[in-house]
Design an enzyme around this catalytic site. Structure first.
Site, PDB file in Angstrom:
ATOM      1  N   GLU A 282      17.422 -31.870  33.856  1.00  0.00           N
ATOM      2  CA  GLU A 282      18.059 -32.889  33.011  1.00  0.00           C
ATOM      3  C   GLU A 282      17.182 -34.137  32.915  1.00  0.00           C
ATOM      4  OE1 GLU A 282      20.737 -32.497  31.092  1.00  0.00           O
ATOM      5  OE2 GLU A 282      20.619 -30.419  31.766  1.00  0.00           O
ATOM      6  N   TRP A 285      14.759 -33.209  30.382  1.00  0.00           N
ATOM      7  CA  TRP A 285      15.251 -33.342  28.996  1.00  0.00           C
ATOM      8  C   TRP A 285      15.101 -34.790  28.520  1.00  0.00           C
ATOM      9  CZ3 TRP A 285      16.418 -30.272  25.025  1.00  0.00           C
ATOM     10  CH2 TRP A 285      17.124 -30.807  23.955  1.00  0.00           C
ATOM     11  N   TRP A 313      26.307 -34.485   3.232  1.00  0.00           N
ATOM     12  CA  TRP A 313      27.257 -35.256   4.045  1.00  0.00           C
ATOM     13  C   TRP A 313      28.398 -35.799   3.187  1.00  0.00           C
ATOM     14  CZ3 TRP A 313      26.317 -34.116   8.804  1.00  0.00           C
ATOM     15  CH2 TRP A 313      25.011 -33.942   9.259  1.00  0.00           C
ATOM     16  N   ASN A 348      29.108 -36.286  29.705  1.00  0.00           N
ATOM     17  CA  ASN A 348      28.099 -35.524  28.974  1.00  0.00           C
ATOM     18  C   ASN A 348      28.697 -34.417  28.110  1.00  0.00           C
ATOM     19  OD1 ASN A 348      25.228 -34.467  28.575  1.00  0.00           O
ATOM     20  ND2 ASN A 348      26.220 -32.717  29.547  1.00  0.00           N
ATOM     21  N   TRP A 366      25.103 -37.567  11.028  1.00  0.00           N
ATOM     22  CA  TRP A 366      24.856 -37.797  12.452  1.00  0.00           C
ATOM     23  C   TRP A 366      24.327 -39.200  12.727  1.00  0.00           C
ATOM     24  CZ3 TRP A 366      19.877 -39.077  13.783  1.00  0.00           C
ATOM     25  CH2 TRP A 366      18.855 -38.710  12.898  1.00  0.00           C
ATOM     26  N   TRP A 389      21.786 -36.430  19.325  1.00  0.00           N
ATOM     27  CA  TRP A 389      22.554 -36.303  18.085  1.00  0.00           C
ATOM     28  C   TRP A 389      21.939 -35.258  17.167  1.00  0.00           C
ATOM     29  CZ3 TRP A 389      27.230 -37.658  16.371  1.00  0.00           C
ATOM     30  CH2 TRP A 389      27.962 -38.557  17.151  1.00  0.00           C
TER      31      TRP A 389
END
Length: 487
Positions: A282, A285, A313, A348, A366, A389
């Site tokens: 993590e 990431w 959208w 999370n 987004w 996102w």
């Protein structure tokens, strides 16, 4: 800049940015190793990385700077505060003190990285030495490249390459004596107005910003959540997350410190090795996101996969407002959005659920969700926010496919089976039993009456039917496929 005579005993400037700690701070170590007086400076510059910090981040910064100032004072030092353009304030301090060197830990977002280089180039041309270090990441962007010499766009091979080549620096505690710098003018942090007033919406922010708070959070995580991290981090009612993200963002703790502490705990049998390595992944990431943003600076503003710029959208202002207020009618979504507003943080797993709902159930861009998180999260980080996102939207590097659409009811039933998370953040539903809690609109009228719930009055009905929304989202994806030339 006026010319001031400088000597070998001229002071040096230690320019703090997102490295608000004394331990494991390479710029600090190098500055004090000169043996000269060190001027510790923080400049409040909204243009530092091209995007002003959000309100929740400023709340954190206020407390973190106060903690840093107190830590410096304990060692005889002093934090100088200035507000304005970074280069202007650096030059002003150089003029006032005759300082002839600036030490800093680099910013790696493209705009901040370029600004640092421009400032260093300009100052060096006038005889001021500038030294930059990596105090924010496991390794600097540009150092982990694929076989073709380009940046990795897939996480797993990036992580493997990162962990194979990144070497931890030695753990340092910072000098005990930080005295000796001349006293120069400093702003009063109270005048900066970083803490919200009229109203003060931060009453539910249960955090301890600063280096000591970061160390405490890491210790608490090692002793608790890390032991079952792989599964525990998916259940929002459990203390399974590290809650280190805001501390890491502001540099109150080194990512290497977090990695090595977790691995040391595993080596001493305090936690399973697999759980420690899941946590390291993590951190990886986070590293992946930072490296991507460095190489692809449009990540916060444009789809990483260009074909997603054609996505149709919807302009759903009412839906977006309901989402921000936690009034969508889907309990797990509303619990997450209320937790965010109240505490400046969201679990999370729930971040993925609420992001999927906004993007795929409502078809809201987004970027609107990214902007809302940027303003309301205490751990708002430009790279991680944009990357995560886009991951949910399917438009990012190594992203989840767009057709992976979370069912908010099923997600709630799976990851909040006891209902503890929803009952905490959506108290109007506390009286419902587990069978109906995550889909109250399906409960019989007598069950709702017994629980004191009037749909549409006490709690909203769903603002969209998930099944219909899913079909609509998959239909919209065909526009992307057509622009990509898929059959």
């Amino acid at each position: 800049m006026t010319t001031t005579a400088r000597t070998s005993k001229a002071p040096v400037i230690l320019w703090f940015r997102r490295d608000l700690r004394l331990h494991d701070n390479p710029a600090l170590e190098r500055a004090f190793a000169t043996g000269r007086p060190v001027l510790c400076l923080y400049v409040l510059d909204p243009a530092q990385c091209g995007r002003a910090s959000g309100a929740a981040s400023l709340w954190w910064l206020d407390k973190s700077l106060r903690a840093l100032a107190a830590s410096l004072a304990e060692r005889g030092g002093r934090l100088i505060l200035r507000r304005g353009d970074s280069e202007t304030e650096l030059r002003r301090l150089i003029d006032q003190t005759g300082a002839d060197a600036v030490y800093m830990n680099r910013l790696f977002e493209s705009e901040g990285f370029t600004r640092d280089a421009d400032i260093a180039h300009a100052l060096k041309a006038e005889g001021v030495e500038c030294q930059g270090y990596n105090g924010a990441l496991l390794t600097r962007p540009g150092s982990v490249l694929n076989g073709s010499g380009g940046p990795y766009k897939v996480f797993t091979p990036f992580l493997k390459a990162l962990l194979a080549q990144a070497e931890p620096p030695p753990h340092t505690l910072g000098p005990r004596d930080m005295s000796g710098a001349s006293k120069v003018a400093s702003d009063d942090i109270d005048d900066w107005g970083l803490h919200p007033m009229r109203p003060d919406w931060s009453g539910g922010f249960d955090w301890t910003p600063g280096e000591a708070g970061a160390t405490e959070a890491l210790s608490r995580f090692i002793a608790g959540g890390l032991k079952t991290y792989g599964k525990g981090r998916d259940h929002p009612s459990e203390p399974g997350c590290s809650r280190l993200s805001p501390h890491l963002h502001w540099g109150e703790i080194s990512p290497w410190r977090a990695v090595q502490t977790a691995r040391d705990a595993a080596a001493h049998g305090k936690v399973p090795a697999a759980e420690a390595e899941k946590f390291v992944a993590e951190i990886g990431w986070r590293e992946f996101s930072a490296h991507l943003l460095h190489h692809f600076p449009t990540l916060p503003d444009r789809a990483f996969r260009p074909e997603y710029e054609a996505f149709p959208w919807r302009d759903d202002e009412a839906g977006f407002r309901a989402w921000t207020k936690g009034l969508t009618g889907y309990p797990i979504v509303d619990a997450g959005m209320r937790q965010l507003w109240t505490t400046g943080w969201m679990h999370n797993r729930v971040r993925m659920i609420v992001a999927s709902f906004l993007i795929k159930d409502l078809l809201v861009d987004w970027r609107r969700g990214e902007a809302w998180f940027w303003d309301t999260l205490v751990d708002a980080d430009l790279a991680s926010n944009a990357q995560n996102w886009q991951w949910v939207a399917g438009s990012g590097a190594d992203a989840a496919p767009y057709f992976r659409i979370f069912n908010p009811t099923a997600q709630g039933e799976k990851f909040d089976a006891s209902g503890a998370y929803v009952r905490r953040w959506v108290p109007e539903l506390r009286g419902l039993n587990d069978k109906w809690l995550h889909a109250p609109w399906t409960a019989p009228p007598e069950i709702l009456r017994a629980a004191g719930v009037r749909l549409g009055t006490d709690y909203p009905r769903p603002i969209v039917d998930h099944g219909e929304a899913r079909d609509r989202a998959l239909a919209a994806l065909k526009v992307v496929s057509a622009s990509r030339g898929d059959d």
